[in-house]
Design a protein around this motif. Structure first.
Motif, short mmCIF file in Angstrom:
data_model
loop_
_atom_site.label_atom_id
_atom_site.label_comp_id
_atom_site.label_asym_id
_atom_site.label_seq_id
_atom_site.Cartn_x
_atom_site.Cartn_y
_atom_site.Cartn_z
N SER A 70 0.88 -1.33 0.07
CA SER A 70 0.01 -0.10 0.15
C SER A 70 0.68 1.24 0.04
O SER A 70 0.59 2.11 -0.74
N ASP A 71 1.86 1.31 1.00
CA ASP A 71 2.74 2.44 1.03
C ASP A 71 3.62 2.47 -0.51
O ASP A 71 3.57 3.85 -1.18
N ALA A 72 3.85 1.55 -1.03
CA ALA A 72 4.76 1.49 -2.45
C ALA A 72 3.71 2.10 -3.40
O ALA A 72 4.05 3.02 -4.13
N PHE A 73 2.49 1.43 -3.51
CA PHE A 73 1.48 2.02 -4.47
C PHE A 73 1.22 3.50 -4.46
O PHE A 73 1.13 4.06 -5.24
N MET A 74 0.62 3.95 -3.11
CA MET A 74 0.24 5.21 -2.95
C MET A 74 1.17 6.01 -3.24
O MET A 74 1.02 7.31 -3.61
N CYS A 75 2.38 5.75 -2.90
CA CYS A 75 3.59 6.97 -2.82
C CYS A 75 4.27 6.75 -4.61
O CYS A 75 5.21 7.51 -4.61
N SER A 76 3.77 5.90 -5.37
CA SER A 76 4.39 5.98 -6.61
C SER A 76 3.92 6.74 -7.89
O SER A 76 2.96 7.54 -7.50
N CYS B 261 0.85 6.04 -9.38
CA CYS B 261 -0.51 6.34 -8.71
C CYS B 261 -0.61 7.83 -8.88
O CYS B 261 -1.86 8.32 -9.20
N LYS B 262 0.41 8.67 -8.77
CA LYS B 262 0.58 10.27 -8.95
C LYS B 262 -0.12 10.35 -10.34
O LYS B 262 -1.11 11.38 -10.48
N ARG B 263 0.22 9.97 -11.34
CA ARG B 263 0.03 10.00 -12.68
C ARG B 263 -1.46 9.63 -13.12
O ARG B 263 -2.03 10.32 -13.82
N HIS B 264 -1.83 8.32 -12.59
CA HIS B 264 -2.96 7.73 -13.20
C HIS B 264 -4.07 7.57 -12.19
O HIS B 264 -5.35 7.44 -12.51
N PHE B 265 -3.81 7.94 -11.00
CA PHE B 265 -4.85 7.85 -9.87
C PHE B 265 -5.39 9.09 -9.16
O PHE B 265 -6.59 9.45 -9.01
N ASP B 266 -4.15 9.89 -8.85
CA ASP B 266 -4.50 11.22 -8.31
C ASP B 266 -4.73 12.23 -9.38
O ASP B 266 -3.91 13.44 -9.61
N SER C 19 -2.27 10.96 -2.61
CA SER C 19 -2.25 9.50 -2.25
C SER C 19 -0.79 9.34 -1.40
O SER C 19 -1.00 8.64 -0.22
N ASP C 20 -0.02 10.07 -1.77
CA ASP C 20 1.34 9.80 -0.88
C ASP C 20 1.37 10.31 0.45
O ASP C 20 1.64 9.96 1.43
N GLU C 21 0.35 11.67 0.32
CA GLU C 21 0.16 12.10 1.83
C GLU C 21 -0.70 11.35 2.63
O GLU C 21 -0.58 11.37 3.90
N LEU C 22 -1.77 10.90 1.89
CA LEU C 22 -2.93 9.86 2.72
C LEU C 22 -2.07 8.82 3.19
O LEU C 22 -2.41 8.31 4.54
N ALA C 23 -1.07 8.25 2.56
CA ALA C 23 -0.51 7.12 2.99
C ALA C 23 0.33 7.26 4.25
O ALA C 23 0.32 6.30 5.10
N LYS C 24 0.89 8.41 4.42
CA LYS C 24 1.76 8.86 5.46
C LYS C 24 0.77 9.22 6.75
O LYS C 24 1.10 9.13 7.73
N MET C 25 -0.42 9.86 6.32
CA MET C 25 -1.27 10.41 7.52
C MET C 25 -2.03 9.37 8.04
O MET C 25 -2.20 8.99 9.14
N ILE C 26 -2.59 8.19 7.15
CA ILE C 26 -3.56 7.25 7.46
C ILE C 26 -2.81 5.75 7.02
O ILE C 26 -3.15 5.53 5.85
N PRO C 27 -2.06 5.20 7.88
CA PRO C 27 -1.40 3.91 7.46
C PRO C 27 -2.58 2.71 7.25
O PRO C 27 -3.63 2.84 7.57
#
Length: 158
Positions: free
Chosen positions: A29-35, A38-43, A101-109
């Motif tokens: 989850s951390d790897a995907f959300m911070c990738s 994910c940034k280019r295609h989901f955020d 997504s990367d901020e959400l992953a840091k904020m909510i594990p």
């Protein structure tokens, strides 16, 4: 909005797919959300990958995240049952707050979200929260404000 729900489902299906492949879901989850994938295609408001099958997303993002993943001998019961919901919730949080997504992953594990589902797993009890209740509780707990990512392109309601 049906499209928003479908995008959430896609991410949920991808999380479930990765759990079934026996990856440690917290590190995945951390790897995907911070990738960058994910940034280019989901955020973003639109990407054709937002409604692709999990196998297609897997093939496209694995070169970037594979080195961060840990394979396990078996899937835990909580990951097998609830990983799909965690993926769904993460995407819905992005859609409603515009927090990356990367901020959400840091904020909510990952483990925090999955534990909400584990603790709410008796669907027949009166105090059962369900997906919407868990989403609302996470929003409140972390002081997140709703700010739709598409708010500035939506026409005003009369």
């Amino acid at each position: 909005m049906k499209t928003d729900a479908r995008i959430c489902q896609t991410q949920g299906y991808f999380y479930s797919y990765m759990a079934n492949k026996k990856y440690d879901m917290s590190s995945f989850s951390d790897a995907f959300m911070c990738s960058d994938f994910c940034k280019r295609h989901f955020d973003t408001i639109y990407s054709p990958y937002q409604t692709k099958f999990p196998q297609a997303i897997y093939e496209l993002c694995m070169p970037e995240i594979e080195r961060f993943l840990v394979k396990k001998a078996s899937v835990s019961e909580k990951d097998r049952c609830f990983s799909e919901y965690v993926g769904y919730i993460y995407r819905k949080l992005y859609q409603e707050t515009s927090i990356s997504s990367d901020e959400l992953a840091k904020m909510i594990p990952y483990d925090e979200i999955v534990n909400y589902f584990v603790n709410d797993s008796d669907w027949f009890e009166a105090d059962h929260k369900g997906m919407e209740g868990i989403f609302t509780e996470l929003m409140e707990k972390h002081g997140l404000e709703r700010k739709r990512y598409d708010a500035d392109i939506m026409p005003p309601m009369n």
